[in-house]
Design a protein around this motif. Structure first.
Motif, PDB file in Angstrom:
ATOM      1  N   TRP A 231       0.814  -1.223   0.000  1.00  0.00           N
ATOM      2  CA  TRP A 231       0.000   0.000   0.000  1.00  0.00           C
ATOM      3  C   TRP A 231       0.843   1.268   0.000  1.00  0.00           C
ATOM      4  CZ3 TRP A 231      -4.493  -1.711  -1.280  1.00  0.00           C
ATOM      5  CH2 TRP A 231      -4.909  -2.962  -0.829  1.00  0.00           C
ATOM      6  N   ILE A 232       2.156   1.142   0.142  1.00  0.00           N
ATOM      7  CA  ILE A 232       3.036   2.304   0.122  1.00  0.00           C
ATOM      8  C   ILE A 232       4.157   2.025  -0.884  1.00  0.00           C
ATOM      9  CG2 ILE A 232       4.661   3.693   1.450  1.00  0.00           C
ATOM     10  CD1 ILE A 232       3.017   3.133   3.920  1.00  0.00           C
ATOM     11  N   PRO A 233       4.388   2.912  -1.884  1.00  0.00           N
ATOM     12  CA  PRO A 233       3.673   4.173  -2.069  1.00  0.00           C
ATOM     13  C   PRO A 233       2.246   3.956  -2.541  1.00  0.00           C
ATOM     14  CG  PRO A 233       5.137   3.760  -3.910  1.00  0.00           C
ATOM     15  CD  PRO A 233       5.438   2.694  -2.902  1.00  0.00           C
ATOM     16  N   ALA A 234       1.390   4.935  -2.279  1.00  0.00           N
ATOM     17  CA  ALA A 234      -0.013   4.817  -2.645  1.00  0.00           C
ATOM     18  C   ALA A 234      -0.174   4.800  -4.164  1.00  0.00           C
ATOM     19  CB  ALA A 234      -0.796   5.987  -2.050  1.00  0.00           C
ATOM     20  N   TRP A 235      -1.195   4.062  -4.616  1.00  0.00           N
ATOM     21  CA  TRP A 235      -1.526   4.060  -6.036  1.00  0.00           C
ATOM     22  C   TRP A 235      -1.983   5.442  -6.475  1.00  0.00           C
ATOM     23  CZ3 TRP A 235      -5.939   5.343  -8.695  1.00  0.00           C
ATOM     24  CH2 TRP A 235      -5.996   4.975 -10.034  1.00  0.00           C
ATOM     25  N   ARG A 236      -1.621   5.836  -7.694  1.00  0.00           N
ATOM     26  CA  ARG A 236      -2.040   7.116  -8.259  1.00  0.00           C
ATOM     27  C   ARG A 236      -2.581   6.887  -9.667  1.00  0.00           C
ATOM     28  NH1 ARG A 236       3.313  10.078  -8.814  1.00  0.00           N
ATOM     29  NH2 ARG A 236       3.741   8.024  -9.708  1.00  0.00           N
ATOM     30  N   PRO A 237      -3.488   7.734 -10.132  1.00  0.00           N
ATOM     31  CA  PRO A 237      -3.950   7.608 -11.527  1.00  0.00           C
ATOM     32  C   PRO A 237      -2.802   7.629 -12.527  1.00  0.00           C
ATOM     33  CG  PRO A 237      -5.408   9.073 -10.315  1.00  0.00           C
ATOM     34  CD  PRO A 237      -4.267   8.757  -9.385  1.00  0.00           C
ATOM     35  N   ALA A 238      -1.651   8.253 -12.151  1.00  0.00           N
ATOM     36  CA  ALA A 238      -0.500   8.279 -13.058  1.00  0.00           C
ATOM     37  C   ALA A 238       0.077   6.885 -13.304  1.00  0.00           C
ATOM     38  CB  ALA A 238       0.584   9.192 -12.490  1.00  0.00           C
ATOM     39  N   ASP A 239      -0.276   5.890 -12.464  1.00  0.00           N
ATOM     40  CA  ASP A 239       0.223   4.527 -12.644  1.00  0.00           C
ATOM     41  C   ASP A 239      -0.475   3.793 -13.790  1.00  0.00           C
ATOM     42  OD1 ASP A 239       1.924   4.866 -10.480  1.00  0.00           O
ATOM     43  OD2 ASP A 239       0.461   4.099  -9.038  1.00  0.00           O
ATOM     44  N   ILE A 240      -1.569   4.332 -14.302  1.00  0.00           N
ATOM     45  CA  ILE A 240      -2.318   3.687 -15.382  1.00  0.00           C
ATOM     46  C   ILE A 240      -1.480   3.734 -16.665  1.00  0.00           C
ATOM     47  CG2 ILE A 240      -4.452   3.726 -16.732  1.00  0.00           C
ATOM     48  CD1 ILE A 240      -5.761   5.193 -14.388  1.00  0.00           C
ATOM     49  N   THR A 241      -1.450   2.629 -17.427  1.00  0.00           N
ATOM     50  CA  THR A 241      -0.709   2.598 -18.684  1.00  0.00           C
ATOM     51  C   THR A 241      -1.447   3.398 -19.750  1.00  0.00           C
ATOM     52  OG1 THR A 241      -1.812   0.621 -19.512  1.00  0.00           O
ATOM     53  CG2 THR A 241       0.111   0.280 -18.086  1.00  0.00           C
ATOM     54  N   ASP A 242      -0.761   3.666 -20.868  1.00  0.00           N
ATOM     55  CA  ASP A 242      -1.406   4.371 -21.973  1.00  0.00           C
ATOM     56  C   ASP A 242      -2.603   3.591 -22.495  1.00  0.00           C
ATOM     57  OD1 ASP A 242       0.448   6.398 -21.773  1.00  0.00           O
ATOM     58  OD2 ASP A 242       1.743   5.604 -23.368  1.00  0.00           O
ATOM     59  N   SER A 243      -2.440   2.264 -22.569  1.00  0.00           N
ATOM     60  CA  SER A 243      -3.557   1.433 -23.013  1.00  0.00           C
ATOM     61  C   SER A 243      -4.728   1.522 -22.042  1.00  0.00           C
ATOM     62  CB  SER A 243      -3.106  -0.026 -23.151  1.00  0.00           C
ATOM     63  OG  SER A 243      -4.202  -0.866 -23.446  1.00  0.00           O
ATOM     64  N   GLY A 244      -4.409   1.535 -20.731  1.00  0.00           N
ATOM     65  CA  GLY A 244      -5.469   1.655 -19.734  1.00  0.00           C
ATOM     66  C   GLY A 244      -6.206   2.978 -19.848  1.00  0.00           C
ATOM     67  N   ARG A 245      -5.453   4.047 -20.132  1.00  0.00           N
ATOM     68  CA  ARG A 245      -6.096   5.359 -20.275  1.00  0.00           C
ATOM     69  C   ARG A 245      -7.041   5.373 -21.475  1.00  0.00           C
ATOM     70  NH1 ARG A 245      -3.739   9.260 -17.166  1.00  0.00           N
ATOM     71  NH2 ARG A 245      -1.874   8.573 -16.043  1.00  0.00           N
ATOM     72  N   GLU A 246      -6.608   4.762 -22.570  1.00  0.00           N
ATOM     73  CA  GLU A 246      -7.472   4.700 -23.750  1.00  0.00           C
ATOM     74  C   GLU A 246      -8.753   3.936 -23.444  1.00  0.00           C
ATOM     75  OE1 GLU A 246      -5.195   3.000 -26.870  1.00  0.00           O
ATOM     76  OE2 GLU A 246      -3.783   4.688 -27.026  1.00  0.00           O
ATOM     77  N   GLN A 247      -8.625   2.831 -22.704  1.00  0.00           N
ATOM     78  CA  GLN A 247      -9.810   2.046 -22.361  1.00  0.00           C
ATOM     79  C   GLN A 247     -10.749   2.832 -21.444  1.00  0.00           C
ATOM     80  OE1 GLN A 247      -8.819  -2.197 -21.283  1.00  0.00           O
ATOM     81  NE2 GLN A 247      -6.716  -1.491 -21.711  1.00  0.00           N
ATOM     82  N   LEU A 248     -10.188   3.544 -20.470  1.00  0.00           N
ATOM     83  CA  LEU A 248     -11.016   4.327 -19.560  1.00  0.00           C
ATOM     84  C   LEU A 248     -11.701   5.486 -20.288  1.00  0.00           C
ATOM     85  CD1 LEU A 248      -8.680   4.412 -16.427  1.00  0.00           C
ATOM     86  CD2 LEU A 248     -10.885   3.253 -16.601  1.00  0.00           C
ATOM     87  N   HIS A 249     -10.975   6.154 -21.198  1.00  0.00           N
ATOM     88  CA  HIS A 249     -11.578   7.225 -21.981  1.00  0.00           C
ATOM     89  C   HIS A 249     -12.729   6.680 -22.827  1.00  0.00           C
ATOM     90  CE1 HIS A 249      -9.190  10.687 -20.996  1.00  0.00           C
ATOM     91  NE2 HIS A 249      -8.049  10.105 -21.299  1.00  0.00           N
ATOM     92  N   ALA A 250     -12.563   5.474 -23.354  1.00  0.00           N
ATOM     93  CA  ALA A 250     -13.585   4.894 -24.208  1.00  0.00           C
ATOM     94  C   ALA A 250     -14.889   4.632 -23.468  1.00  0.00           C
ATOM     95  CB  ALA A 250     -13.065   3.591 -24.830  1.00  0.00           C
ATOM     96  N   ILE A 251     -14.811   4.401 -22.150  1.00  0.00           N
ATOM     97  CA  ILE A 251     -16.049   4.135 -21.392  1.00  0.00           C
ATOM     98  C   ILE A 251     -16.492   5.350 -20.578  1.00  0.00           C
ATOM     99  CG2 ILE A 251     -15.682   1.658 -21.284  1.00  0.00           C
ATOM    100  CD1 ILE A 251     -14.540   1.932 -18.543  1.00  0.00           C
ATOM    101  N   GLY A 252     -15.847   6.505 -20.821  1.00  0.00           N
ATOM    102  CA  GLY A 252     -16.360   7.748 -20.273  1.00  0.00           C
ATOM    103  C   GLY A 252     -15.669   8.279 -19.038  1.00  0.00           C
ATOM    104  N   PHE A 253     -14.519   7.710 -18.632  1.00  0.00           N
ATOM    105  CA  PHE A 253     -13.828   8.208 -17.464  1.00  0.00           C
ATOM    106  C   PHE A 253     -13.011   9.450 -17.817  1.00  0.00           C
ATOM    107  CE2 PHE A 253     -14.793   4.044 -15.915  1.00  0.00           C
ATOM    108  CZ  PHE A 253     -14.934   4.213 -14.560  1.00  0.00           C
ATOM    109  N   THR A 254     -12.949  10.384 -16.875  1.00  0.00           N
ATOM    110  CA  THR A 254     -12.111  11.566 -17.007  1.00  0.00           C
ATOM    111  C   THR A 254     -10.852  11.358 -16.177  1.00  0.00           C
ATOM    112  OG1 THR A 254     -14.042  12.977 -17.294  1.00  0.00           O
ATOM    113  CG2 THR A 254     -11.965  14.044 -16.708  1.00  0.00           C
ATOM    114  N   ILE A 255      -9.677  11.402 -16.798  1.00  0.00           N
ATOM    115  CA  ILE A 255      -8.413  11.155 -16.095  1.00  0.00           C
ATOM    116  C   ILE A 255      -7.543  12.408 -16.180  1.00  0.00           C
ATOM    117  CG2 ILE A 255      -6.385   9.689 -15.970  1.00  0.00           C
ATOM    118  CD1 ILE A 255      -7.973   7.511 -17.317  1.00  0.00           C
TER     119      ILE A 255
END
Length: 272
Positions: free
Chosen positions: A248-272
């Motif tokens: 749990w340390i260091p804490a997870w951050r949205p910056a840890d998401i891969t480029d592929s993960g960001r594309e998938q999240l954008h595709a389903i409507g998430f704002t990152i």
């Protein structure tokens, strides 16, 4: 909780802002614990239910130890900012975003009324603490206990589905098996976000020790209710039983998401 000349009530991740917690604690120091709980819950002035519930716990445990809560006084304590809880907020039309809830490490010190009256207040309390009396700081560390030991034994040979291996990474080598385990983990989908845990950055490391895969993982928060669900899915994908090494340390951050993960999240409507 421990009992010597004083009684400590600790909570490593209380959902409260640091300023609110310090204000509430400062308002009850020196009060009998029963009166302090009523003050926090009913006023007058600003109430603070999270600290009141922490006093509830102290009162119940003191009674269980044979102590009379009527004789205890809130002698001091500390409130220090801890890791935020990060959650997903779903909106209309499939849109979602992140919610950050502040938390604090809170310690409240209770003492018998007679003992409290004889102790001289500390003139220079540490940051985050409320006088009177020095309060030992809450030790740093993970918010939840990390299960010991390595885990998830890997069956002999490559774990299906195995990725194509480069010539310098022969089948059965540690590098090839670690890649195969990571490939299998990419089939584990976070039920809230709808994206696999590798692309979300939850898998911190995969190493092979003899016939055991050591998978170091995290989630958006140590308080995430999906920890057990994730373990079950991972065991299913690897066809093995065991515990994960949660970190749990260091804490997870949205910056840890891969480029592929960001594309998938954008595709389903998430704002990152």
């Amino acid at each position: 909780m421990t009992l010597a000349a004083e009684w400590h009530v600790d909570e490593p991740q209380l959902r409260i802002a640091e300023s609110d917690g310090q204000t509430a604690l400062g308002a009850i120091v020196g009060r009998p614990v029963i009166s302090a709980r009523a003050w926090l819950r009913f006023g007058p002035g600003r109430t603070c239910e999270p600290i009141a519930r922490l006093l509830d716990r102290g009162i119940v445990q003191a009674e269980g130890a044979g102590l009379d809560p009527e004789l205890l006084v809130v002698a001091g304590g500390s409130v220090q900012a801890a890791e935020d809880i990060i959650r997903v907020r779903r909106k209309a039309y499939g849109v979602a975003d992140w919610i950050h809830s502040p938390t604090c490490r809170v310690r409240i010190t209770l003492q018998p009324a007679g003992l409290h009256a004889t102790i001289r207040p500390d003139m220079s309390p540490p940051h985050g603490s409320v006088p009177p009396g020095p309060v030992p700081p809450v030790p740093p560390g993970p918010v939840l206990p990390v299960p010991p030991g390595p885990v998830l034994p890997v069956p002999p040979g490559p774990v299906p589905p195995a990725p194509a291996l480069a010539p310098d990474s022969p089948a059965g080598s540690d590098g090839g098996r670690a890649a195969a385990v990571r490939e299998a983990l990419s089939e584990v989908i976070d039920p809230d976000l709808g994206v696999n845990i590798v692309d979300l950055g939850f898998v911190r490391a995969v190493t092979i020790e003899e016939r055991t895969a050591v998978i170091t993982m995290t989630l958006t928060s140590a308080a995430c209710p999906l920890t057990g669900v994730m373990e079950d899915q991972i065991r299913t994908e690897l066809a093995a039983l065991g515990d994960l090494d949660w970190q749990w340390i260091p804490a997870w951050r949205p910056a840890d998401i891969t480029d592929s993960g960001r594309e998938q999240l954008h595709a389903i409507g998430f704002t990152i």
